[in-house]
Design a protein around this motif. Structure first.
Motif, PDB file in Angstrom:
ATOM      1  N   THR A 196       0.921  -1.094   0.071  1.00 15.44           N
ATOM      2  CA  THR A 196       0.065  -0.051  -0.010  1.00 15.44           C
ATOM      3  C   THR A 196       0.995   1.397   0.072  1.00 15.44           C
ATOM      4  OG1 THR A 196      -1.671  -1.253   1.436  1.00 15.44           O
ATOM      5  CG2 THR A 196      -1.953   1.113   1.178  1.00 15.44           C
ATOM      6  N   LEU A 197       0.545   2.080  -0.939  1.00 18.44           N
ATOM      7  CA  LEU A 197       1.311   3.317  -1.339  1.00 18.44           C
ATOM      8  C   LEU A 197       0.314   4.403  -0.419  1.00 18.44           C
ATOM      9  CD1 LEU A 197       2.966   3.034  -4.526  1.00 18.44           C
ATOM     10  CD2 LEU A 197       3.829   2.489  -2.465  1.00 18.44           C
ATOM     11  N   ILE A 198       0.762   5.107   0.350  1.00 18.69           N
ATOM     12  CA  ILE A 198      -0.127   6.249   1.194  1.00 18.69           C
ATOM     13  C   ILE A 198       0.429   7.822   0.933  1.00 18.69           C
ATOM     14  CG2 ILE A 198      -0.948   6.982   3.370  1.00 18.69           C
ATOM     15  CD1 ILE A 198      -0.923   3.849   3.987  1.00 18.69           C
ATOM     16  N   GLY A 199      -0.198   8.645   0.586  1.00 15.51           N
ATOM     17  CA  GLY A 199       0.197   9.906   0.552  1.00 15.51           C
ATOM     18  C   GLY A 199      -0.971  10.872   1.063  1.00 15.51           C
ATOM     19  N   SER A 200      -0.556  12.157   1.549  1.00 21.27           N
ATOM     20  CA  SER A 200      -1.486  12.875   1.935  1.00 21.27           C
ATOM     21  C   SER A 200      -0.893  14.441   2.099  1.00 21.27           C
ATOM     22  CB  SER A 200      -2.009  12.697   3.414  1.00 21.27           C
ATOM     23  OG  SER A 200      -2.886  13.662   3.786  1.00 21.27           O
ATOM     24  N   ASN A 201      -1.730  15.430   1.659  1.00 24.77           N
ATOM     25  CA  ASN A 201      -1.200  16.946   1.823  1.00 24.77           C
ATOM     26  C   ASN A 201      -2.061  17.684   2.851  1.00 24.77           C
ATOM     27  OD1 ASN A 201      -3.719  17.189   0.577  1.00 24.77           O
ATOM     28  ND2 ASN A 201      -2.944  18.068  -1.352  1.00 24.77           N
ATOM     29  N   GLY A 202      -2.917  16.667   3.589  1.00 26.51           N
ATOM     30  CA  GLY A 202      -3.879  17.105   4.702  1.00 26.51           C
ATOM     31  C   GLY A 202      -5.037  17.606   4.193  1.00 26.51           C
ATOM     32  N   GLN A 203      -5.180  17.686   3.014  1.00 24.03           N
ATOM     33  CA  GLN A 203      -6.656  18.074   2.211  1.00 24.03           C
ATOM     34  C   GLN A 203      -7.021  16.745   1.509  1.00 24.03           C
ATOM     35  OE1 GLN A 203      -7.781  21.415   2.656  1.00 24.03           O
ATOM     36  NE2 GLN A 203      -6.317  21.354   4.068  1.00 24.03           N
ATOM     37  N   ILE A 204      -6.173  16.352   0.843  1.00 24.48           N
ATOM     38  CA  ILE A 204      -6.458  15.032   0.178  1.00 24.48           C
ATOM     39  C   ILE A 204      -5.499  13.942   0.586  1.00 24.48           C
ATOM     40  CG2 ILE A 204      -6.114  13.906  -2.407  1.00 24.48           C
ATOM     41  CD1 ILE A 204      -6.500  16.826  -3.552  1.00 24.48           C
ATOM     42  N   SER A 205      -6.003  12.868   0.622  1.00 23.72           N
ATOM     43  CA  SER A 205      -5.250  11.612   0.931  1.00 23.72           C
ATOM     44  C   SER A 205      -5.447  10.523   0.120  1.00 23.72           C
ATOM     45  CB  SER A 205      -5.703  10.964   2.583  1.00 23.72           C
ATOM     46  OG  SER A 205      -5.291  12.365   3.385  1.00 23.72           O
ATOM     47  N   ILE A 206      -4.417   9.699  -0.353  1.00 23.36           N
ATOM     48  CA  ILE A 206      -4.494   8.541  -1.476  1.00 23.36           C
ATOM     49  C   ILE A 206      -4.078   7.485  -0.777  1.00 23.36           C
ATOM     50  CG2 ILE A 206      -4.039   7.659  -3.610  1.00 23.36           C
ATOM     51  CD1 ILE A 206      -3.991  10.637  -4.724  1.00 23.36           C
ATOM     52  N   LYS A 207      -4.963   6.484  -0.609  1.00 26.20           N
ATOM     53  CA  LYS A 207      -4.093   4.988  -0.443  1.00 26.20           C
ATOM     54  C   LYS A 207      -4.292   4.229  -1.702  1.00 26.20           C
ATOM     55  CE  LYS A 207      -5.117   4.050   4.468  1.00 26.20           C
ATOM     56  NZ  LYS A 207      -5.229   2.974   5.383  1.00 26.20           N
ATOM     57  N   ASN A 208      -3.245   3.650  -2.115  1.00 27.19           N
ATOM     58  CA  ASN A 208      -3.177   3.033  -3.194  1.00 27.19           C
ATOM     59  C   ASN A 208      -2.751   1.482  -3.147  1.00 27.19           C
ATOM     60  OD1 ASN A 208      -3.243   2.151  -5.884  1.00 27.19           O
ATOM     61  ND2 ASN A 208      -1.717   3.743  -6.453  1.00 27.19           N
ATOM     62  N   PHE A 209      -3.491   0.528  -3.279  1.00 25.90           N
ATOM     63  CA  PHE A 209      -2.998  -0.806  -3.068  1.00 25.90           C
ATOM     64  C   PHE A 209      -2.663  -1.573  -4.001  1.00 25.90           C
ATOM     65  CE2 PHE A 209      -4.479  -5.308  -2.084  1.00 25.90           C
ATOM     66  CZ  PHE A 209      -3.289  -5.628  -1.116  1.00 25.90           C
ATOM     67  N   LEU A 210      -1.418  -2.159  -4.115  1.00 25.30           N
ATOM     68  CA  LEU A 210      -1.012  -3.092  -5.117  1.00 25.30           C
ATOM     69  C   LEU A 210      -1.142  -4.627  -4.763  1.00 25.30           C
ATOM     70  CD1 LEU A 210       1.880  -1.204  -6.790  1.00 25.30           C
ATOM     71  CD2 LEU A 210       0.471  -2.579  -8.082  1.00 25.30           C
ATOM     72  N   PRO A 211      -2.193  -5.479  -5.073  1.00 26.47           N
ATOM     73  CA  PRO A 211      -2.304  -6.626  -4.749  1.00 26.47           C
ATOM     74  C   PRO A 211      -1.089  -7.227  -5.146  1.00 26.47           C
ATOM     75  CG  PRO A 211      -3.918  -6.228  -6.305  1.00 26.47           C
ATOM     76  CD  PRO A 211      -3.369  -5.001  -6.063  1.00 26.47           C
ATOM     77  N   ALA A 212      -0.614  -8.445  -4.296  1.00 30.23           N
ATOM     78  CA  ALA A 212       0.531  -9.335  -4.514  1.00 30.23           C
ATOM     79  C   ALA A 212       0.157 -10.207  -5.613  1.00 30.23           C
ATOM     80  CB  ALA A 212       0.724 -10.092  -3.250  1.00 30.23           C
ATOM     81  N   ASP A 213      -1.277 -10.263  -6.249  1.00 30.39           N
ATOM     82  CA  ASP A 213      -1.195 -11.147  -7.321  1.00 30.39           C
ATOM     83  C   ASP A 213      -1.475 -10.286  -8.432  1.00 30.39           C
ATOM     84  OD1 ASP A 213      -3.784 -10.322  -6.632  1.00 30.39           O
ATOM     85  OD2 ASP A 213      -4.791 -12.226  -6.258  1.00 30.39           O
ATOM     86  N   ASN A 214      -1.203  -8.973  -8.528  1.00 36.13           N
ATOM     87  CA  ASN A 214      -1.449  -8.293  -9.565  1.00 36.13           C
ATOM     88  C   ASN A 214      -0.524  -8.859 -10.870  1.00 36.13           C
ATOM     89  OD1 ASN A 214      -0.559  -6.074 -11.549  1.00 36.13           O
ATOM     90  ND2 ASN A 214      -1.975  -4.649 -10.155  1.00 36.13           N
TER      91      ASN A 214
END
Lengths: 381, 381
Positions: A44-62
């Motif tokens: 999971t790659l997580i980023g945020s600027n306090g206004q917007i947050s994104i959690k992006n999950f790359l499944p192991a079986d991708n």
């Protein structure tokens, strides 16, 4: 400790999406970092600027990622720098190994890069939305109503509610989107395809809307919308896109839209011709403070004129494809009409007037009520 | 008074070229204007920023221009605004009519635009070069030697001679071009195809070189070069491109180029591989003040390392395609090597060293003397 190998392109794409939420101008220094969480089920790659947050999950079986996870954990890395390093790696595969003291060794081909990381405990806790009632929509439909309205938001921070797009579910089963900066307004009603229990009346910041299209790039996908308190969540199978909402009550914009019986003049133009005429008028008006173009309708003649004392003037005849009603002469900022026409995809546009001091409306021709724009004229002597 | 009609695209192309010489930051206000001279034989568009001047002649019989001249004269128009107006005109043909008080009426289709012009007497007199000895060259050859050298000029204005490229005709029948900013140097010798009586030893400003490629776009054309006093003229059948020269004597750079017998280490690399390795090193060095990459040659191993105390380090093995000479460890700014490699088109590059405190040289492999670059190392502890 973290250890995985992954296809460089798949990893880069995931980074690119998460980075949409990571800014360099943030009040909490940890928010310039990317948080990487590695579990057996995926990354999971997580980023945020306090206004917007994104959690992006790359499944192991991708399938595209050719991922091999042999150690788990989490770490913070400088987001921009990490993205640059990954994009410059020489081979199609990269290996990511956590070393002592949160150092990360990236290897790819004969290249070995050591990055200083930070403990993920330093990352602020991101508010999450407990699942509940949701609205399912096609990405494409949402992008469409965003594009049709967001350009009309105000850039003035003194009245925050007008810097966002008002989104409201109506009892009619429609979603209403509206934006205004008090000079012009754009409103779109969209009949929802999927029935929903979720009711909302919120103001979404224009910045969140602008990044939305870079995060959800597959127009044909469905996303699910959740709301909780001051947060809105757009979610597909792998990406969770959180946005803060703007607090406050949005005014009732319906009362601004003229009644059918108010109109005194009804014109139809070729949208491209009208756009080009306004582009030329704009060349003159930008040379003058508060420059306006004047539209004069007299009998069968429709003429636009713009004048700049310094550089010159433009005089142009326009062809009305249809005309009903009385003569009128009205002045306005051509910029607003250009912006309005940019988001009208229909080849013909209907423009209706009440008087030279009342806002006039634009609609794609043959469209009943779904999409209407309002432009306020400028009083001239 | 001026009156002509012309094909919009042909006129726009001519305007685009002339505008290369017209700046917005000029000391003489009239130089923000475009001068249009209309004679029976054709139209001349003139622009100048005081450093560069362009005269672009569109002959009346030019096939693409479909020109019809029915009145002659000259006028000044605001260059940027006029170019924008022409580009926005609706039809393929435009008509240009001078009215009283230097006003210009442009008509195209149903669009009528009036522009305020100025008397051409207000335009400064541009120095012209009396024809004399000249050098004829292919545009392509000139662009090539410009590209290979201009990137190495100094951006520091305190020593003006180094902000230009030194151009010198040699007794060997070659043209020499050289630029240096004291950290690196690039020198190119070109065997001239056409014999010439013109001898020169001048310094051409880098800005003139950068606009040159936008003015002469047809690489296969021949141009003629004239020199007079402090001006250099590049001319083809329709375009005259004047540039001021930088005054001063350029130092003898030949003495900086090492003798063949000085070298102690001779390496050949794949140019793309070396470039990518430097790109990765640069990611680290830009995070550090005066960051350098270290190249260590020891036996058969060639290793590059770069280190930034804040973000991390990179360690990379390089494959030398050929290696002769003794071991060495040398530090330098990877940026200079990247710039040097950008202008080397050959797939393989020869890099030769004397010691870790002496400049090293780069040449396309298999090229004897024509193109050589020098990079000064950085002394580290």
């Amino acid at each position: 400790m973290i250890k995985f190998s992954i296809n460089k392109n798949a990893f880069q794409n995931a980074l690119r999406i998460t980075k949409q939420a990571i800014g360099t101008k943030v009040t909490i220094p940890a928010l310039t970092k990317l948080k990487i969480e590695v579990e057996e089920k995926g990354i999971t790659l997580i980023g945020s600027n306090g206004q917007i947050s994104i959690k992006n999950f790359l499944p192991a079986d991708n399938k595209d990622a050719s991922m091999l996870i042999s150690g788990t954990g989490s770490v913070l890395l400088e987001a921009g720098f990490f993205e640059n390093v990954v994009s410059q790696l020489p081979e199609v595969t990269l290996e990511f190994i956590e070393k002592e003291q949160k150092q990360v060794l990236l290897t790819s081909g004969k290249s070995e890069i050591t990055l200083k990381g930070l403990d993920s405990e330093m990352y602020p806790h991101l508010q999450e939305i407990s699942q509940g009632a949701s609205l399912k929509m096609k990405v494409k439909a949402l992008k469409e109503i965003f594009t049709e309205t967001v350009f009309a938001v105000s850039t003035q921070e003194n009245r925050p509610i007008f810097t966002g797009v008002h989104l409201e579910t109506l009892a009619t089963g429609e979603l209403k989107a509206v934006a205004t900066d008090s000079h012009r307004m754009s409103q779109r009603l969209l009949a929802l395809e999927n029935p929903t229990d979720l009711k909302f009346d919120v103001i979404l910041p224009s910045k969140s809307i602008n990044s939305f299209k870079n995060v959800f790039t597959n127009d044909e996908q469905e996303i699910e919308i959740f709301i909780s308190g001051s947060q809105m969540l757009f979610q597909n199978e792998t990406i969770s896109y959180y946005s803060r909402l703007i607090e406050g009550a949005y005014p009732d914009t319906n009362r601004l839209i003229p009644k059918e019986t108010d109109y005194t003049l009804d014109l139809v133009f070729d949208a491209a011709e009208l756009r080009h005429t306004m582009d030329r008028a704009r060349l003159l008006t930008v040379m003058t403070t508060n420059g306006t173009v004047k539209l004069t309708v007299s009998g069968d003649s429709v003429v636009t004129t713009a004048n700049s004392p310094e550089v010159g003037s433009v005089h142009e005849e326009l062809t009305a494809l249809s005309k009903e009603g009385s003569d009128l002469s009205i002045s306005f900022n051509p910029e607003y009409l250009i912006d309005a026409l940019k988001v009208i995809k229909a080849p013909e546009v209907r423009v209706r007037f009440i008087s030279n001091v009342r806002p006039f409306t634009l609609q794609p021709r043959n469209e009943e009520i779904g999409f209407v724009q309002l432009i306020t004229p400028v009083r001239t002597n």
